[in-house]
Design an enzyme around this catalytic site. Structure first.
Site, short mmCIF file in Angstrom:
data_model
loop_
_atom_site.label_atom_id
_atom_site.label_comp_id
_atom_site.label_asym_id
_atom_site.label_seq_id
_atom_site.Cartn_x
_atom_site.Cartn_y
_atom_site.Cartn_z
N SER A 142 0.83 -1.19 0.00
CA SER A 142 0.00 0.00 0.00
C SER A 142 0.88 1.25 0.00
O SER A 142 1.66 1.44 -0.92
CB SER A 142 -0.96 -0.04 1.19
OG SER A 142 -1.98 0.92 1.05
N ASP A 239 -9.57 -4.78 -5.36
CA ASP A 239 -9.09 -3.65 -4.55
C ASP A 239 -9.88 -2.39 -4.92
O ASP A 239 -9.81 -1.93 -6.06
CB ASP A 239 -7.60 -3.44 -4.78
CG ASP A 239 -6.95 -2.51 -3.77
OD1 ASP A 239 -7.66 -1.64 -3.22
OD2 ASP A 239 -5.74 -2.64 -3.53
N HIS A 271 -7.94 -4.99 -0.94
CA HIS A 271 -6.77 -4.27 -0.43
C HIS A 271 -6.34 -4.88 0.90
O HIS A 271 -7.16 -5.33 1.68
CB HIS A 271 -7.13 -2.79 -0.23
CG HIS A 271 -5.94 -1.90 -0.09
ND1 HIS A 271 -5.15 -1.53 -1.17
CD2 HIS A 271 -5.39 -1.31 1.00
CE1 HIS A 271 -4.19 -0.74 -0.74
NE2 HIS A 271 -4.31 -0.59 0.57
#
Length: 296
Positions: A142, A239, A271
């Site tokens: 991320s 995601d 995610h």
């Protein structure tokens, strides 16, 4: 680009087991030595810290891997990567899991400066950790994937520290798990989710249309050249926080520049698929990637 499924994961695991049995892959060694809260710099009242996971029972200079946590640039801690740090150390790597300054107290580009400083500090102290400074990789998820991408594409942004000036902040290979890579894309930035907008506002303190040059500067994709490091990019097809097209765009840019890169899309994964207890699939991919480019 590859779509992964459970059958492929099982095949990969069987292959690794076969290589281990034949002596091609090294067996795991003893418990790694862990040095916690090692300072790699100080900025104002903030001490920059990292944890070091050193392998046991391996001779010679070892390759290293930087582990950069996610958390939307506003949260997260180096402790997230403790399990992976130990796992990598058991396979012969010196692993460094680091903290960096967080938004909104510290706006961009503080985070890039910190991770680049960490690489240079590690190289400056390579002998202390029995490390080969020319075999360094980076891995992040991320926001950490976003920062890791800079280490494979961009030269040192702030090289004002004379003690570190002679050391490069580029690494030899990068693993990027679902990191944002291009803040100039209207489809991904102009209409972000409310959660994504919160993180962007915290990082920049301004909306995209208020600071387009800053958003562009924070996009790793614009620094891609033929000199960029090899990349492994992994993203979930479901995601909704960081759209998969962010990874696709980075992959296309790297391939277009002639850089060796792989993109794996994990079907229906959302995610944060590196959370504790999640699939082993991305970890197995990263280990194979580091074994190829860092030669433990």
């Amino acid at each position: 680009m590859k779509i992964l499924n459970r059958a492929r994961l099982i095949s990969l695991a069987l292959l690794c087991a076969l290589l281990l049995a034949q002596g091609i892959m090294p067996a795991l060694a003893g418990e790694p030595r862990v040095d916690k809260d090692v300072a790699y710099g100080t900025v104002g009242d903030i001490k920059l810290l990292l944890d070091v996971y050193q392998p046991d029972g391996f001779a010679g200079k070892r390759p290293g891997v930087l582990l950069i946590h996610g958390g939307g640039w506003v949260a997260g801690d180096k402790a997230f990567y403790a399990p992976l740090g130990k796992r990598l150390a058991a396979k012969g790597y010196v692993a460094f899991s680091l903290n960096y300054r967080l938004a909104p107290k510290s706006r961009y580009p503080a985070q890039v400066d910190d991770v680049q400083r960490a690489v240079r500090w590690i190289r400056a102290h390579a002998d202390a950790y029995n490390l080969d400074p020319e075999r360094l990789g980076a891995l992040g998820d991320s926001a950490g994937g976003h920062l890791s991408a800079f280490l494979g594409t961009r030269d040192t942004r702030d090289n004002s520290d004379p003690d570190l000036a002679k050391y490069s902040s580029r690494v030899q290979c990068v693993v990027d798990f679902y990191g944002p890579t291009d803040f100039t894309v209207s489809a991904s930035v102009a209409k972000p989710t409310s959660a994504a907008l919160f993180y962007l506002n915290a990082l920049f303190g301004k909306k995209p249309d208020e600071a387009p040059d800053q958003y562009r500067d924070a996009s790793p994709i614009i620094y891609v050249t033929k000199a960029s490091a090899p990349f492994l990019i992994v993203h979930g097809t479901a995601d909704t926080l960081v759209p998969p097209d962010q990874s696709q765009r980075l992959y296309d840019a790297l391939k277009g520049a002639g850089v060796e890169t792989s993109l794996y899309l994990i079907y229906k994964a959302g995610h944060g698929f590196l959370a504790p207890g999640a699939s082993e699939e991305p970890v197995a991919l990263s280990e194979s990637f580091f074994a190829r480019f860092l030669h433990p």
